[in-house]
Design a protein around this motif. Sequence first.
Motif, PDB file in Angstrom:
ATOM      1  N   GLN A  50      -2.956  55.695 -54.871  1.00 56.97           N
ATOM      2  CA  GLN A  50      -4.103  56.361 -55.454  1.00 56.97           C
ATOM      3  C   GLN A  50      -4.411  57.827 -54.581  1.00 56.97           C
ATOM      4  N   LEU A  52      -5.807  61.000 -52.919  1.00 60.18           N
ATOM      5  CA  LEU A  52      -6.785  60.912 -51.503  1.00 60.18           C
ATOM      6  C   LEU A  52      -8.130  61.612 -52.136  1.00 60.18           C
ATOM      7  N   THR A  60      -1.432  61.529 -52.202  1.00 55.89           N
ATOM      8  CA  THR A  60      -1.781  59.929 -52.488  1.00 55.89           C
ATOM      9  C   THR A  60      -1.531  59.387 -51.059  1.00 55.89           C
ATOM     10  N   VAL A  63      -3.408  52.125 -51.142  1.00 59.31           N
ATOM     11  CA  VAL A  63      -4.747  51.407 -51.109  1.00 59.31           C
ATOM     12  C   VAL A  63      -4.150  49.879 -50.584  1.00 59.31           C
ATOM     13  N   GLU A  81     -16.186  57.428 -49.181  1.00 57.38           N
ATOM     14  CA  GLU A  81     -14.691  58.296 -49.063  1.00 57.38           C
ATOM     15  C   GLU A  81     -15.119  58.989 -47.835  1.00 57.38           C
ATOM     16  N   GLN A 135      -7.943  52.376 -48.445  1.00 53.11           N
ATOM     17  CA  GLN A 135      -7.214  53.319 -48.563  1.00 53.11           C
ATOM     18  C   GLN A 135      -6.883  53.808 -47.149  1.00 53.11           C
ATOM     19  N   TRP A 136      -5.629  54.102 -46.940  1.00 45.51           N
ATOM     20  CA  TRP A 136      -5.220  54.603 -45.606  1.00 45.51           C
ATOM     21  C   TRP A 136      -3.868  55.418 -45.582  1.00 45.51           C
ATOM     22  N   LYS A 137      -3.635  56.387 -44.792  1.00 43.02           N
ATOM     23  CA  LYS A 137      -2.634  57.123 -44.641  1.00 43.02           C
ATOM     24  C   LYS A 137      -1.215  56.297 -44.080  1.00 43.02           C
TER      25      LYS A 137
END
Length: 179
Positions: A50, A52, A60, A63, A81, A135-137
């Motif tokens: 998804q 950012l 993106t 997630v 967020e 969600q994480w990088k």
Amino acid sequence: MASWLPLVVIVLAVALVIGPVMWLKPSSRDRRLASLRQNATSAGLKVQMQALPAAEGTGTAAVYIAGWRNPRKLHTGWGLELQRMSHEMHFAGVWDWRNGRHAPPAAESALRDLLEKLPADATAVLCSDGGLGVQWKETSGEPGFKAIQHALSELRPIIEEAIREPQRNDSRSEDGEKK
């Protein structure tokens, strides 16, 4: 010299075939991400890409979603967020509601606990009909995945019950007595 020409042509032809194949070979980063996502799938999590949050710029990130046990009558569609700076008006320091849509107040304590357990490269907590996701990088690798997995397994059931819409009892007669 003419005897070298066929050999040079063969070497060039082999290079033209092998070059693009080697270019398509996944890098070590791609293999690491594939391994993380495979581990997540094996642990029962869904992985989706998804966009950012706006504060993180363009691009993106993955997630990792833990599905609901009973998805009926849940107040979903909200998210938290990561923001650019901490502010007292935010929900929790640098975390604030996505598009102004809040979770029910009963879930706020568990959400604060969840945010404290997330790795530093987490960018959002998303609540959808499919489940609760983080969600994480993915830069924190396996330790980050373990932190997310542990936080979701511990707090998703609590959050699920906190966001469940209360049941209405409409089985009353006209004079207010139960039927």
